[in-house]
Scaffold this motif. Sequence first.
Motif, short mmCIF file in Angstrom:
data_model
loop_
_atom_site.label_atom_id
_atom_site.label_comp_id
_atom_site.label_asym_id
_atom_site.label_seq_id
_atom_site.Cartn_x
_atom_site.Cartn_y
_atom_site.Cartn_z
N CYS A 69 0.59 -1.23 -0.30
CA CYS A 69 -0.14 0.07 0.26
C CYS A 69 1.11 0.96 0.12
O CYS A 69 0.59 2.05 -0.67
CB CYS A 69 -1.16 0.34 1.18
SG CYS A 69 -2.08 1.09 1.02
N HIS A 70 1.71 1.61 0.85
CA HIS A 70 2.72 2.69 1.24
C HIS A 70 3.65 2.86 -0.74
O HIS A 70 2.98 3.49 -0.76
CB HIS A 70 3.63 2.37 1.91
CG HIS A 70 4.93 3.33 2.49
ND1 HIS A 70 4.20 4.71 2.52
CD2 HIS A 70 5.84 3.28 1.83
CE1 HIS A 70 5.11 5.82 2.98
NE2 HIS A 70 6.53 4.83 1.88
N ASP A 87 14.00 2.62 -9.10
CA ASP A 87 13.57 1.39 -8.51
C ASP A 87 13.02 1.55 -7.20
O ASP A 87 13.76 2.48 -6.67
CB ASP A 87 15.52 0.79 -8.15
CG ASP A 87 15.18 -0.48 -8.14
OD1 ASP A 87 14.13 -1.23 -8.38
OD2 ASP A 87 16.07 -1.00 -7.25
N TYR A 88 12.92 0.83 -6.12
CA TYR A 88 12.11 0.24 -5.07
C TYR A 88 11.81 -0.92 -4.67
O TYR A 88 11.29 -1.45 -5.02
CB TYR A 88 10.53 0.89 -4.67
CG TYR A 88 9.80 1.64 -3.61
CD1 TYR A 88 9.60 2.98 -3.47
CD2 TYR A 88 8.93 0.50 -3.21
CE1 TYR A 88 8.76 3.10 -2.54
CE2 TYR A 88 8.62 0.31 -1.73
CZ TYR A 88 8.53 1.74 -1.58
OH TYR A 88 7.40 2.29 -0.94
N ARG A 114 13.46 1.61 -0.11
CA ARG A 114 14.80 1.92 -0.86
C ARG A 114 14.33 2.27 -2.76
O ARG A 114 14.61 1.30 -3.13
CB ARG A 114 15.87 0.46 -0.64
CG ARG A 114 16.68 0.36 0.37
CD ARG A 114 16.87 1.26 1.27
NE ARG A 114 17.67 0.60 2.49
CZ ARG A 114 16.28 0.82 3.76
NH1 ARG A 114 15.31 1.62 3.61
NH2 ARG A 114 16.33 0.43 5.16
N VAL A 115 15.23 3.80 -2.53
CA VAL A 115 13.83 3.73 -3.83
C VAL A 115 15.27 4.68 -5.00
O VAL A 115 16.24 5.65 -3.16
CB VAL A 115 13.42 5.15 -3.14
CG1 VAL A 115 12.83 6.16 -4.16
CG2 VAL A 115 12.35 5.04 -2.51
N THR A 116 15.15 4.12 -5.88
CA THR A 116 15.73 4.74 -5.78
C THR A 116 16.03 5.69 -7.53
O THR A 116 14.18 5.10 -7.69
CB THR A 116 17.02 4.47 -7.52
OG1 THR A 116 17.72 3.20 -6.68
CG2 THR A 116 17.72 4.60 -8.29
N VAL A 117 15.72 7.59 -7.37
CA VAL A 117 15.23 8.15 -8.27
C VAL A 117 15.84 8.67 -9.17
O VAL A 117 17.56 8.59 -9.17
CB VAL A 117 14.94 9.24 -7.82
CG1 VAL A 117 13.14 9.71 -6.68
CG2 VAL A 117 15.95 9.89 -6.42
N HIS A 149 8.17 4.86 9.21
CA HIS A 149 8.95 4.83 8.05
C HIS A 149 10.48 5.23 8.11
O HIS A 149 10.79 6.64 8.81
CB HIS A 149 8.40 5.72 6.91
CG HIS A 149 6.83 5.22 6.42
ND1 HIS A 149 5.90 5.20 7.52
CD2 HIS A 149 6.03 4.93 5.46
CE1 HIS A 149 5.03 5.17 7.43
NE2 HIS A 149 4.90 4.59 6.12
N ALA A 150 11.33 4.55 7.18
CA ALA A 150 12.93 4.52 7.26
C ALA A 150 13.08 4.62 5.84
O ALA A 150 14.37 3.61 6.07
CB ALA A 150 13.44 3.99 8.22
N PRO A 151 12.83 5.69 5.83
CA PRO A 151 13.31 5.68 3.67
C PRO A 151 14.41 5.61 3.27
O PRO A 151 15.01 6.62 4.04
CB PRO A 151 12.02 6.25 3.03
CG PRO A 151 12.51 7.07 4.36
CD PRO A 151 11.98 6.40 5.48
N GLN A 152 15.55 5.46 2.90
CA GLN A 152 17.10 5.57 2.21
C GLN A 152 16.34 6.18 0.19
O GLN A 152 15.96 5.59 -0.07
CB GLN A 152 17.44 4.70 1.75
CG GLN A 152 18.47 4.89 3.54
CD GLN A 152 18.97 3.65 3.42
OE1 GLN A 152 19.11 3.37 3.04
NE2 GLN A 152 19.90 4.00 4.85
N THR A 153 16.74 7.19 0.04
CA THR A 153 16.83 6.97 -1.00
C THR A 153 17.95 7.42 -2.12
O THR A 153 18.98 8.83 -1.19
CB THR A 153 15.97 8.51 -0.85
OG1 THR A 153 14.18 8.57 -0.57
CG2 THR A 153 15.88 9.00 -2.81
#
Length: 155
Positions: A69-70, A87-88, A114-117, A149-153
């Motif tokens: 969902c997130h 990528d995610y 873990r997001v790649t933009v 939430h503990a995101p890394q981009t």
Amino acid sequence: MNGDHRYAVKVAWTGNRGTGTSGYREYGREHSISAAGKPPIEASADRSFHGNADRWNPEELLLAALSECHLMSYLHVAVRHGVVVVDYTDDATGTMVQTKDGGGHFTEATLRPRVTVADPGQIALAESLHAEAAGLCFIAASVNFPVHHAPQTTA
């Protein structure tokens, strides 16, 4: 896009070993989850509750639903803000406590996207979008425990 959305799944117990629930250890916890036009999910209880460790359990499915969902909310928000995600992945975890009466409940979940933009100049914006996405997630809004939430981009 307002309105009610209805969903239907079928859960079928497949763990009858010939004597039904004649005893606590006499039946399997295996079951299948299906919905029209989709492949079934082979599931069971968690191994600690006498389930089959080779199958998905309800606790994992709840955590997966939060993570999915997130993801869907985040991708939507990224498009709205012009952020191209290439990528995610998410390594989500959750904690459930068992109560003395045999029940239990989740106390928290942590999503670790873990997001790649595509554009390095949008890393800070992309990272900030997780808060907006969290506010749009139907599943997180439906649970009674915190979803962290503990995101890394990266780019």
